[in-house]
Design a protein around this motif. Structure first.
Motif, short mmCIF file in Angstrom:
data_model
loop_
_atom_site.label_atom_id
_atom_site.label_comp_id
_atom_site.label_asym_id
_atom_site.label_seq_id
_atom_site.Cartn_x
_atom_site.Cartn_y
_atom_site.Cartn_z
N ARG A 146 -0.60 -0.13 -4.43
CA ARG A 146 0.28 -0.04 -5.61
C ARG A 146 -0.01 1.23 -6.40
NH1 ARG A 146 -0.18 -5.46 -8.96
NH2 ARG A 146 0.86 -4.09 -10.45
N ASP A 147 -1.28 1.54 -6.60
CA ASP A 147 -1.65 2.73 -7.37
C ASP A 147 -1.19 4.01 -6.66
OD1 ASP A 147 -2.83 1.04 -9.18
OD2 ASP A 147 -4.88 1.39 -8.48
N ILE A 148 -1.36 4.04 -5.34
CA ILE A 148 -0.97 5.23 -4.57
C ILE A 148 0.55 5.43 -4.62
CG2 ILE A 148 -0.82 6.15 -2.21
CD1 ILE A 148 -3.61 4.78 -1.76
N VAL A 149 1.30 4.35 -4.45
CA VAL A 149 2.77 4.46 -4.51
C VAL A 149 3.21 4.87 -5.91
CG1 VAL A 149 4.92 3.15 -4.38
CG2 VAL A 149 3.17 2.85 -2.62
N ARG A 150 2.55 4.36 -6.92
CA ARG A 150 2.88 4.74 -8.31
C ARG A 150 2.65 6.24 -8.53
NH1 ARG A 150 -1.61 2.78 -11.82
NH2 ARG A 150 -2.51 4.69 -10.92
N ASP A 151 1.54 6.77 -8.02
CA ASP A 151 1.17 8.16 -8.27
C ASP A 151 1.87 9.14 -7.34
OD1 ASP A 151 -0.54 7.10 -10.14
OD2 ASP A 151 -2.34 7.34 -8.90
N MET A 152 2.13 8.73 -6.11
CA MET A 152 2.61 9.66 -5.08
C MET A 152 4.02 9.34 -4.60
SD MET A 152 -0.93 10.06 -2.87
CE MET A 152 -0.49 11.64 -2.11
N GLY A 153 4.63 8.28 -5.14
CA GLY A 153 5.97 7.89 -4.73
C GLY A 153 6.98 9.01 -4.93
N GLY A 154 7.90 9.13 -3.98
CA GLY A 154 8.90 10.18 -4.06
C GLY A 154 8.53 11.41 -3.26
N HIS A 155 7.25 11.53 -2.86
CA HIS A 155 6.79 12.64 -2.03
C HIS A 155 6.68 12.17 -0.58
CE1 HIS A 155 5.72 15.14 -5.49
NE2 HIS A 155 5.16 14.06 -6.02
N HIS A 156 6.90 13.08 0.36
CA HIS A 156 6.62 12.78 1.76
C HIS A 156 5.13 13.00 1.98
CE1 HIS A 156 7.73 13.35 6.29
NE2 HIS A 156 6.58 12.70 6.12
N ILE A 157 4.42 11.95 2.38
CA ILE A 157 2.98 11.99 2.49
C ILE A 157 2.55 11.93 3.96
CG2 ILE A 157 0.82 10.81 1.89
CD1 ILE A 157 2.25 12.10 -0.48
N VAL A 158 1.57 12.75 4.32
CA VAL A 158 0.89 12.61 5.60
C VAL A 158 -0.40 11.84 5.32
CG1 VAL A 158 -0.19 13.76 7.56
CG2 VAL A 158 1.83 14.77 6.48
N ALA A 159 -0.48 10.61 5.83
CA ALA A 159 -1.68 9.79 5.65
C ALA A 159 -2.64 10.11 6.79
CB ALA A 159 -1.31 8.32 5.65
N LEU A 160 -3.81 10.63 6.44
CA LEU A 160 -4.79 11.10 7.43
C LEU A 160 -5.94 10.11 7.50
CD1 LEU A 160 -5.56 13.47 9.34
CD2 LEU A 160 -6.74 14.49 7.39
N CYS A 161 -6.02 9.38 8.59
CA CYS A 161 -7.06 8.36 8.77
C CYS A 161 -8.33 9.00 9.34
CB CYS A 161 -6.57 7.27 9.73
SG CYS A 161 -7.81 6.02 10.14
N VAL A 162 -9.46 8.74 8.69
CA VAL A 162 -10.75 9.22 9.20
C VAL A 162 -11.33 8.14 10.12
CG1 VAL A 162 -13.05 10.04 8.60
CG2 VAL A 162 -11.10 10.59 7.11
N LEU A 163 -11.32 8.43 11.42
CA LEU A 163 -11.83 7.49 12.42
C LEU A 163 -13.35 7.66 12.56
CD1 LEU A 163 -9.07 8.09 15.13
CD2 LEU A 163 -9.27 6.12 13.60
N LYS A 164 -14.07 6.63 13.04
CA LYS A 164 -13.52 5.37 13.48
C LYS A 164 -13.56 4.33 12.36
CE LYS A 164 -15.21 5.86 18.26
NZ LYS A 164 -16.09 5.24 19.26
N GLY A 165 -14.50 4.51 11.43
CA GLY A 165 -14.73 3.48 10.43
C GLY A 165 -13.56 3.20 9.51
N GLY A 166 -12.66 4.17 9.36
CA GLY A 166 -11.56 3.98 8.42
C GLY A 166 -10.35 3.28 8.98
N TYR A 167 -10.36 2.93 10.28
CA TYR A 167 -9.11 2.47 10.89
C TYR A 167 -8.62 1.14 10.33
CZ TYR A 167 -11.08 -1.13 14.03
OH TYR A 167 -11.67 -2.26 14.53
N LYS A 168 -9.52 0.22 10.01
CA LYS A 168 -9.10 -1.08 9.52
C LYS A 168 -8.54 -0.98 8.10
CE LYS A 168 -8.64 -5.56 9.70
NZ LYS A 168 -7.36 -6.05 10.29
N PHE A 169 -9.26 -0.28 7.24
CA PHE A 169 -8.78 -0.05 5.88
C PHE A 169 -7.46 0.70 5.90
CE2 PHE A 169 -9.31 2.88 2.02
CZ PHE A 169 -8.72 1.98 1.15
N PHE A 170 -7.36 1.70 6.77
CA PHE A 170 -6.14 2.49 6.90
C PHE A 170 -4.96 1.61 7.31
CE2 PHE A 170 -3.26 5.12 9.47
CZ PHE A 170 -3.00 6.17 8.61
N ALA A 171 -5.16 0.78 8.33
CA ALA A 171 -4.07 -0.07 8.82
C ALA A 171 -3.60 -1.03 7.74
CB ALA A 171 -4.52 -0.84 10.06
N ASP A 172 -4.52 -1.65 7.04
CA ASP A 172 -4.14 -2.60 5.98
C ASP A 172 -3.47 -1.88 4.81
OD1 ASP A 172 -5.05 -4.77 7.42
OD2 ASP A 172 -7.01 -4.83 6.43
#
Length: 215
Positions: A48-74
């Motif tokens: 919710r916070d990210i959409v509030r702050d960055m909404g309206g922009h085209h965002i490239v979400a960059l996942c830091v593997l491997k540990g970030g994959y679960k948090f990233f997916a959710d």
């Protein structure tokens, strides 16, 4: 300053037998420090916070593997749900990178970036880096330095965990899920030498397990 949920240094966590923990890990963990349900609720709020702050922009979400994959997916799932129900939506594309800075349970001064050559594709883009944990901050500072050389339009960082440690460089992400004690944590895709990624909860690793799974 980013808001976060603080797990106190003297927190004893929760007893393992109150949760579903794989049998093969029961002897390797001291406690459950962050249950899966609490992780999910906090991740939804970060979305919710990210959409509030960055909404309206085209965002490239960059996942830091491997540990970030679960948090990233959710996190991406929660953003996708929000996109379907609000006017200020967030167009997303995704990319992946691997960073390596650990030898057994110690964060080293040598940060290895895998896939760094592809960062040039982020020139002029709005980038959201999604990380599992910030400990010393040196790994993220290295990645941000590499990214800035590619001249992105904007860079924000979301980390599920930030560790309180005297080794910290002082770096703080833009979005933080939890601030945690200086203990070695595993589960929810955080690993120790590739073990424990299959735990649903975030748990404190026992000293005996560090020796058992040491390479």
């Amino acid at each position: 300053m980013a808001s976060y949920l603080e797990i106190a240094d003297d927190s004893k966590g929760h007893e393992l037998d109150l949760f579903c923990v794989p049998k093969h890990y029961e002897e390797d963990l001291d406690s459950v420090i962050i249950p899966n349900g609490l992780i999910k609720d906090r991740t939804e709020r970060l979305a919710r916070d990210i959409v509030r702050d960055m909404g309206g922009h085209h965002i490239v979400a960059l996942c830091v593997l491997k540990g970030g994959y679960k948090f990233f997916a959710d996190l991406m799932d929660y953003i996708k749900t929000l996109n379907q129900n609000i006017d200020k939506s967030l167009p997303l594309t995704v990319d992946f990178i691997r960073l390596k800075s650990y030898s057994n349970d110690q964060s080293t001064n040598c940060v290895k970036v895998i896939g760094g050559d592809e960062l040039s594709a982020l020139t002029g883009k709005n980038v959201l880096i999604v990380e599992d944990i910030v400990e010393t901050g040196k790994t993220m500072e290295t990645l941000l330095k590499l990214l800035n050389e590619c001249q992105p339009k904007m860079v924000k960082v979301a980390s599920l965990l930030v560790k309180r440690t005297p080794r910290s460089s002082g770096y703080r992400p833009d979005y933080i899920g939890f601030e945690v004690p200086d203990k070695f944590l595993v589960g929810y895709a955080l690993d120790y030498n590739e073990y424990f990624r299959d735990l649903s909860h975030i748990c404190v690793l026992s000293d005996q397990a560090k020796e058992k799974y040491k390479v």
